[in-house]
Design an enzyme around this catalytic site. Structure first.
Site, PDB file in Angstrom:
ATOM      1  N   LYS A   1      50.568  11.519  -6.866  1.00  0.00           N
ATOM      2  CA  LYS A   1      51.883  11.365  -7.513  1.00  0.00           C
ATOM      3  C   LYS A   1      52.796  10.374  -6.799  1.00  0.00           C
ATOM      4  O   LYS A   1      53.859  10.046  -7.285  1.00  0.00           O
ATOM      5  CB  LYS A   1      52.587  12.727  -7.572  1.00  0.00           C
ATOM      6  CG  LYS A   1      51.963  13.672  -8.571  1.00  0.00           C
ATOM      7  CD  LYS A   1      52.610  15.032  -8.545  1.00  0.00           C
ATOM      8  CE  LYS A   1      52.062  15.913  -7.439  1.00  0.00           C
ATOM      9  NZ  LYS A   1      50.670  16.343  -7.610  1.00  0.00           N
TER      10      LYS A   1
ATOM     11  N   ASP B   1      57.294  18.999  -5.534  1.00  0.00           N
ATOM     12  CA  ASP B   1      56.168  18.550  -6.337  1.00  0.00           C
ATOM     13  C   ASP B   1      56.551  18.528  -7.822  1.00  0.00           C
ATOM     14  O   ASP B   1      56.220  17.601  -8.562  1.00  0.00           O
ATOM     15  CB  ASP B   1      54.999  19.518  -6.066  1.00  0.00           C
ATOM     16  CG  ASP B   1      53.808  19.252  -6.930  1.00  0.00           C
ATOM     17  OD1 ASP B   1      53.173  18.207  -6.713  1.00  0.00           O
ATOM     18  OD2 ASP B   1      53.522  20.077  -7.827  1.00  0.00           O
TER      19      ASP B   1
ATOM     20  N   LYS C   1      56.930  15.351 -10.611  1.00  0.00           N
ATOM     21  CA  LYS C   1      56.365  15.329 -11.966  1.00  0.00           C
ATOM     22  C   LYS C   1      57.456  15.023 -12.990  1.00  0.00           C
ATOM     23  O   LYS C   1      57.225  14.296 -13.963  1.00  0.00           O
ATOM     24  CB  LYS C   1      55.679  16.653 -12.269  1.00  0.00           C
ATOM     25  CG  LYS C   1      54.389  16.814 -11.446  1.00  0.00           C
ATOM     26  CD  LYS C   1      53.796  18.206 -11.559  1.00  0.00           C
ATOM     27  CE  LYS C   1      52.516  18.319 -10.728  1.00  0.00           C
ATOM     28  NZ  LYS C   1      52.100  19.688 -10.501  1.00  0.00           N
TER      29      LYS C   1
END
Ligand code: ADP
Ligand code: ASP
Ligand code: MG
Length: 824
Positions: free
Chosen positions: A583, A682, A686
């Site tokens: 990511k 996290d 996203k």
């Protein structure tokens, strides 16, 4: 044509390099199905070179020639001792010593006069074949299979010439007849020296370097052979020199003309002169591998392959390009003819000539060694034009490489030239000159010498390999990377057979080590390959994966490393496709993100990252398609962390929250430090990825993040954290009870709307809401759009775990292959 039942076999130097190889040769000829055979042999590998060198050394008064001779003596005596014994050994060794004594006399003479005349040099240089033939014949005799040998100097009459010696067929036929008559006929198994002959006057001669193949076809013609088998160290004539192009393929069939063209353009496995006697007598020639006698080899005959199209690609290094330009070339008829005549007079062979239709310029390629002579010849021939300024430039560039694509009937395949030039353009190779023979049997280009090998590989990959051949490099075989490699191991072959997609994992790297393989890493054993690999070096890794001989390169980054993510831009600029579940890259500063997206949309490289959100779930793809088809996304809301999904699906306010976290950790549902999940960072990443995909210009800092790690627990070790988290159990239970009192369930979600408001936090959802009914590590994403309104589009399913994530990466890889298959 009536059948003689005789086949001529020829074994090159590589086939008789050691005593073990002589044994293999004997086995091959003893197992032959035909009744009669002649076996033409070369000198042992390297022997001709050594003899040539000894002659040069002696002529230059360098005493090292003696050592060279001693080494040859040792090597032959040793090989003889390994193959023979008793009187046979004594005979062969005695003959060798006598020959070497003669050589010594000849070289001493050369030393004295500082020169060796051609006959004397040829006598010495040809002895390698004489020794080799004697050795093989004696070994065959020892095996009870004949033992006759023919010294070609006694029967073959030829005059040495610049390219290939000119055979005196009449005289040779007569002498061979007399030789056979004296022995009561040609024996059923006869060993013959390759390479050597003598002139009509009886002076020793050779047929020119690599002349043993020519010997084989000459004897094939003289003996009326049915076939000629040339045995070497490769499976046949290949689509390109296998030493330069690792993916070269063996060609089943070639026509004489194709073989001759390939030979002319430097394919070392066949030689131009060889074809002539075979063509005249219609004898098929087979190229076969001594190391794999069971392989069928390449058949060369008048018909060639019924398939037509491109056959082989070869390259000639050390080529000079002469370019002649000026208005004076326009109307003067016969300029090209004069040019050729001038070259012919100096004995220079033009490898290629090209003239533009404007006739303003002529360009030709000659061997670099002949560049000076060619220039002088051209200057003399066009002296008047140059004097009057009608020819303004005569440029000579000696450092070029010529690349030729050969095949009968390329005329019927109009796409060949386009693919040829397309491949060179894609590899960034500059073409200096182009020519197509009017027979359309070859297309030739000249490129800079420094780019020659790269150009050859690029052309080969463009013409021979499927457009869906990918060189794959995988970095970071952690849980996801390992699962991906195992999935690839079980599917790669089937994918190749079913879809023609050739996925070649050629490099795998982890932090400390990397495994690189020129062709492909055996995926069933990738762990062993990696363990046996070399120290990790990212630059070397990337250079290796991006191979010129394969059409496409993709790097799959399965790390979570920012340093690696920072390299994508550079890789994509080099034409390397990037696939990643990491990511980092898409959440670094917007400037970098913009670069990557622009590169990914451009023609050079694709960028795929479906698994950065929701693992294998089709979330990015769905969002893209909504936008591409003109829908307007109002709001995206989702449970985007498998870990936090699991925790809140299980949390009912009864069991202490800290206990749930500890248990989830034991089961491997959390990161090693559960704070990495609980922080919500996290999920925020996203959200940024989705927001940017929607076209919003946001940075990670713009996300309003309310994580679940109490500020005073942010430092310290994991055990300490889990212990102190207990002190917050009551607070979590309180939140849960309040939600329950409202008839809601708690979920940790990320939200972004079209105005750019982005947040990540715990929220309550009514028990009837889809978010309230999740299982285990389910992710759920709800797209509210103009079309999907009031009822949103929902994607739901397991959104974490090595298998589903690896499966998503695998799907990206296949998606990439199908994009590539559709590209021109
Ligand atoms: P020998 O010792 O048997 O005479 P050579 O070394 O003369 O063998 O020729 C065989 C070599 O030719 C092969 O090992 C290969 O490296 C080289 N070669 C060059 N071009 C080709 C090609 N198109 N196909 C096969 N081999 C080729
Ligand atoms: N031994 C000779 C050479 O090396 C001939 C041959 O092998 O074809 O040129
Ligand atoms: Mg050879």
């Amino acid at each position: 044509m009536s059948s003689s039942g005789l086949i001529v076999h020829k074994f090159g130097g590589t086939s008789v390099a050691t005593s073990e190889r002589y044994r293999a040769v004997a086995n091959i000829v003893m197992a032959r199905p035909e009744p009669n055979c002649a076996v033409v042999v070369s000198a042992m590998a390297g022997v001709t070179d050594a003899l040539v060198r000894a002659v040069e050394l002696a002529g230059a008064r360098d005493p090292a020639y003696r050592q060279a001779l001693d080494a040859l003596r040792q090597r032959h005596l040793q090989t003889a001792a390994e193959l023979l014994d008793g009187p046979a050994l004594a005979t062969v060794a005695g003959a060798l010593q006598r020959d070497l004594a003669d050589v010594d006399d000849v070289l001493r003479a050369a030393w004295i006069v500082r020169h060796s005349p051609r006959g004397a040099a040829d006598m010495v240089v040809g002895l390698g074949e004489v020794w080799s033939a004697r050795l093989l014949a004696a070994h065959l005799a020892g095996c009870g299979a004949g033992g006759d040998w023919l010294d070609a100097r006694e029967v073959l009459v030829a005059e040495p010439a610049e390219a290939a010696a000119r055979v005196d067929w009449e005289a040779s036929r007569r002498r061979l007849g007399a030789w056979a008559e004296a022995r009561g006929g040609v024996p059923p198994m006869l060993v013959i020296t390759g390479f050597v002959a003598s002139t009509l006057a009886g002076v020793p001669a050779t047929l020119g370097r690599n002349g043993s193949d020519y010997s084989a076809s000459i004897f094939g013609a003289l003996l009326g052979a049915d076939q000629i088998h040339i045995w070497t160290d490769v499976d046949g004539v290949m689509s390109a020199n296998p030493r330069l192009v690792p993916d070269a393929l063996v060609l089943d069939r070639l026509s004489y003309r194709e073989a001759t063209e390939l030979a002319h353009f430097g394919a070392g496995v066949v030689h131009p002169a060889t074809m002539r006697p075979a063509v005249e007598h219609g004898i098929p020639v087979y190229i076969r591998n001594t190391f794999r006698p069971e392989a069928p080899g390449t058949r060369i005959d008048a018909d060639g392959s019924p398939l037509g199209g491109v056959k082989g690609i070869s390259s000639v290094e050390g080529v000079a390009l002469l370019n002649l330009e000026g208005p004076g070339m326009e109307d003067v008829p016969g300029t090209a003819a004069r040019l050729f005549a001038a070259l012919r007079e100096t004995g220079v062979e033009a490898l290629m000539v090209s003239q533009g239709s404007s006739q303003h310029s002529i360009c030709l390629a000659v061997p670099s060694a002949a560049a000076g002579a060619a220039r002088a010849a051209v200057e003399a021939a066009f002296f008047a034009e140059r004097h009057h300024g009608l020819i303004q430039t005569l440029e000579v560039d000696p450092g070029c490489t010529l690349i030729a694509v050969v095949g009968d009937g390329m005329a019927g395949h109009p796409g060949v030239a386009a693919r040829f030039f397309g491949a060179l353009a894609k590899a960034g190779v500059n073409i200096r000159a182009i020519a197509q023979g009017s027979s359309e049997r070859n297309i030739t280009v000249v490129v800079d010498g420094a780019e020659g090998e790269r150009a050859l590989r690029a052309v080969h990959s463009g013409l021979y390999l499927s457009r869906q051949t990918l060189s794959v490099g995988i970095i970071g075989p952690g849980v996801v990377g390992s699962a991906l490699l195992d999935q690839l191991a079980s599917r790669v072959e089937a994918i190749h057979d079913e879809r023609g997609v050739d996925l070649r994992v050629r490099a795998i790297a982890k932090r400390s080590r990397m495994a690189l393989d020129r062709r492909r890493i055996p995926l069933g054993h990738w762990r062993e390959a990696l363990a046996a690999g070399e120290p990790f070096d990212l630059d070397a890794f990337v250079d290796h994966v991006q191979a010129d001989h394969l059409p496409h390169t993709v790097i799959i980054d399965c790390t979570a490393d920012e340093g690696v993510a920072r390299r994508y831009g550079e890789w994509m600029r080099r034409g390397i496709h990037v696939i990643t579940p990491n990511k980092r890259a898409n959440t670094l500063e917007l400037g970098y993100y913009d670069q990557l997206r622009a590169l990914g949309r451009g023609p050079g490289a694709h960028y795929l990252y479906e698994t950065t959100v929701g693992a294998g779930l089709p979330i990015i793809q769905t969002l893209r398609e909504l936008i591409a088809t003109g829908d307007e996304v109002e709001r995206i809301e989702g449970v985007l962390s498998g870990t936090l999904s699991y925790l809140f699906n299980a949390f009912d306010g009864e069991r202490p929250f800290s206990e749930l976290v500890a248990e989830a950790r034991r089961q491997g549902f959390t990161e090693p430090d559960p704070r990495d999940d609980l922080s919500g960072a996290d999920v925020a990443r996203k959200v940024v990825i989705l927001a940017r995909e929607m076209g919003l210009r946001i940075e990670l800092e713009d996300v309003a993040l309310e994580g679940l790690v109490p500020p005073e627990l942010q430092g310290g070790g994991v055990d300490d954290f889990l212990c102190r988290l207990r002190g917050h159990d009551e607070a979590f239970a309180g939140l849960c009870r309040e939600a329950q009192a409202r008839g809601e369930r708690l979920r940790f979600v990320g939200v972004v709307d079209r105005e750019g408001h982005a947040s990540v936090r715990l929220r309550g959802y009514p028990a009837t809401h889809p978010f309230a009914r999740l299982n285990l590590t389910d992710n759920i994403v709800q797209f509210q759009t103009r079309r999907y309104s009031p009822n949103p589009l929902i994607v739901q399913g397991p959104g974490a775990g090595p298998q589903v994530t690896a499966g998503g990466v695998f799907a990206d890889l296949l998606r990439l292959a199908s994009y590539l298959g559709g590209e021109p």
